[in-house]
Design a protein around this motif. Structure first.
Motif, PDB file in Angstrom:
ATOM      1  N   ARG A   1      -4.411   2.972   3.285  1.00 54.48           N
ATOM      2  CA  ARG A   1      -3.885   2.457   2.019  1.00 54.48           C
ATOM      3  C   ARG A   1      -4.263   3.382   0.865  1.00 54.48           C
ATOM      4  O   ARG A   1      -3.469   3.575  -0.073  1.00 54.48           O
ATOM      5  CB  ARG A   1      -4.400   1.039   1.779  1.00 54.48           C
ATOM      6  N   ARG A   2      -5.461   3.963   0.908  1.00 50.93           N
ATOM      7  CA  ARG A   2      -5.842   4.922  -0.134  1.00 50.93           C
ATOM      8  C   ARG A   2      -4.941   6.149  -0.072  1.00 50.93           C
ATOM      9  O   ARG A   2      -4.521   6.681  -1.119  1.00 50.93           O
ATOM     10  CB  ARG A   2      -7.309   5.317   0.025  1.00 50.93           C
ATOM     11  N   TYR A   3      -4.663   6.612   1.135  1.00 53.22           N
ATOM     12  CA  TYR A   3      -3.737   7.737   1.287  1.00 53.22           C
ATOM     13  C   TYR A   3      -2.370   7.383   0.703  1.00 53.22           C
ATOM     14  O   TYR A   3      -1.771   8.167  -0.045  1.00 53.22           O
ATOM     15  CB  TYR A   3      -3.598   8.096   2.769  1.00 53.22           C
ATOM     16  N   ALA A   4      -1.866   6.192   1.039  1.00 51.37           N
ATOM     17  CA  ALA A   4      -0.548   5.781   0.572  1.00 51.37           C
ATOM     18  C   ALA A   4      -0.498   5.702  -0.952  1.00 51.37           C
ATOM     19  O   ALA A   4       0.495   6.085  -1.582  1.00 51.37           O
ATOM     20  CB  ALA A   4      -0.168   4.436   1.185  1.00 51.37           C
ATOM     21  N   ALA A   5      -1.582   5.229  -1.563  1.00 49.63           N
ATOM     22  CA  ALA A   5      -1.621   5.075  -3.015  1.00 49.63           C
ATOM     23  C   ALA A   5      -1.567   6.412  -3.733  1.00 49.63           C
ATOM     24  O   ALA A   5      -1.084   6.494  -4.871  1.00 49.63           O
ATOM     25  CB  ALA A   5      -2.873   4.313  -3.426  1.00 49.63           C
ATOM     26  N   SER A   6      -2.068   7.464  -3.082  1.00 51.91           N
ATOM     27  CA  SER A   6      -2.101   8.782  -3.725  1.00 51.91           C
ATOM     28  C   SER A   6      -1.034   9.737  -3.194  1.00 51.91           C
ATOM     29  O   SER A   6      -0.983  10.894  -3.608  1.00 51.91           O
ATOM     30  CB  SER A   6      -3.489   9.420  -3.529  1.00 51.91           C
TER      31      SER A   6
END
Length: 258
Positions: free
Chosen positions: A240-245
């Motif tokens: 999810r952190r990857y997706a957010a950035s």
């Protein structure tokens, strides 16, 4: 079909451009892009992208692949099986990212991966072994618990062949990965198609933990594109952190196509 992110430019050297070249399953054409990359068109579909720098991945779904591997507790000396080798962009990237890893790349087209060896600096055996083989046979022929990572990136035109998207393929995938292993599958989908439903259902039948990564409009069936199924134990918060950035809109959905 696959979308591109804006990344550091580079030029793949020594590759003939702009002409159709025969391969076992049709034709391949290479075209230079304004950002310095070279797109590989297989049977009229953008299949991959080539650059000098193995760290750079242009296609969005390949960036999802890489993020999923990062979110997984990968063994240092992992063995990965790539089903649908293409020009081995992903195998080359992971071999660079994980220097002690080993890779087996299989493709139903016997010509294309060998052309890729001529075009750019693919790792040699035993770091990367390339075989001409059907994608289902590649799993069915393997012993139980014999690989750490399976990546499926095989297409017939714009969709996954049914033989690689059903219970038999996913059952073999679950059988051949070692405990704690990971399976990643690139799923092509488009408005009005339903093949991805059986693919995702078969994945969930074989694995307790399955999550999808993709562009929200694609996952909702509003536009054509790619969704990556991640089957195995990964850190979903990391995804999810990857997706957010991510440079393009990206979602993480454990319930996609269920």
């Amino acid at each position: 079909m696959a979308r591109r992110s804006t990344v550091t430019p580079g030029i793949a050297a020594g590759v003939p451009r702009g002409v159709d070249m025969p391969i076992a399953t049709g034709m391949v054409r290479l075209t230079d892009e304004p950002d310095g990359s070279t797109t590989v068109w297989v049977r009229g579909v953008p299949s991959s992208s080539m650059r000098v720098d193995p760290a750079v991945l242009d296609f969005e779904y390949m960036r999802h692949f890489a993020a999923a591997v990062e979110a997984w507790d990968a063994p240092a000396r992992m063995l990965a099986l790539h089903v649908g080798a293409g020009v081995c962009t992903m195998a080359r990237h992971l071999a660079w990212r994980y220097p002690e890893s080993r890779h087996i790349a299989v493709d139903i087209d016997a010509t294309l991966p060998e052309l890729a060896r001529q075009w750019w600096d693919l790792p040699r055996a035993p770091r990367l072994r390339i075989r001409a083989q059907d994608g289902l046979e590649a799993l069915a022929d393997r012993h139980d618990d014999s690989v750490d990572l399976v990546l499926r990136d095989a297409f017939s035109e714009a969709l996954t062949p049914p033989a690689l998207a059903g219970p038999e393929w996913w059952g073999h995938a679950q059988r051949v990965v070692r405990p704690g292993g990971l399976v990643l599958a690139n799923v092509g989908t488009a408005p009005g198609t339903t093949t991805h439903l059986a693919d995702a259902a078969a994945a969930r039948e074989a694995f307790a933990n399955v999550v999808a990564v993709g562009e929200p409009a694609v996952m909702k069936g509003r536009r054509r594109g790619n969704v990556v199924l991640v089957a195995g134990d990964v850190d979903v918060h990391s995804l999810r952190r990857y997706a957010a950035s991510a440079p393009l809109p990206t979602g993480v959905d454990p319930g996609w196509a269920s």
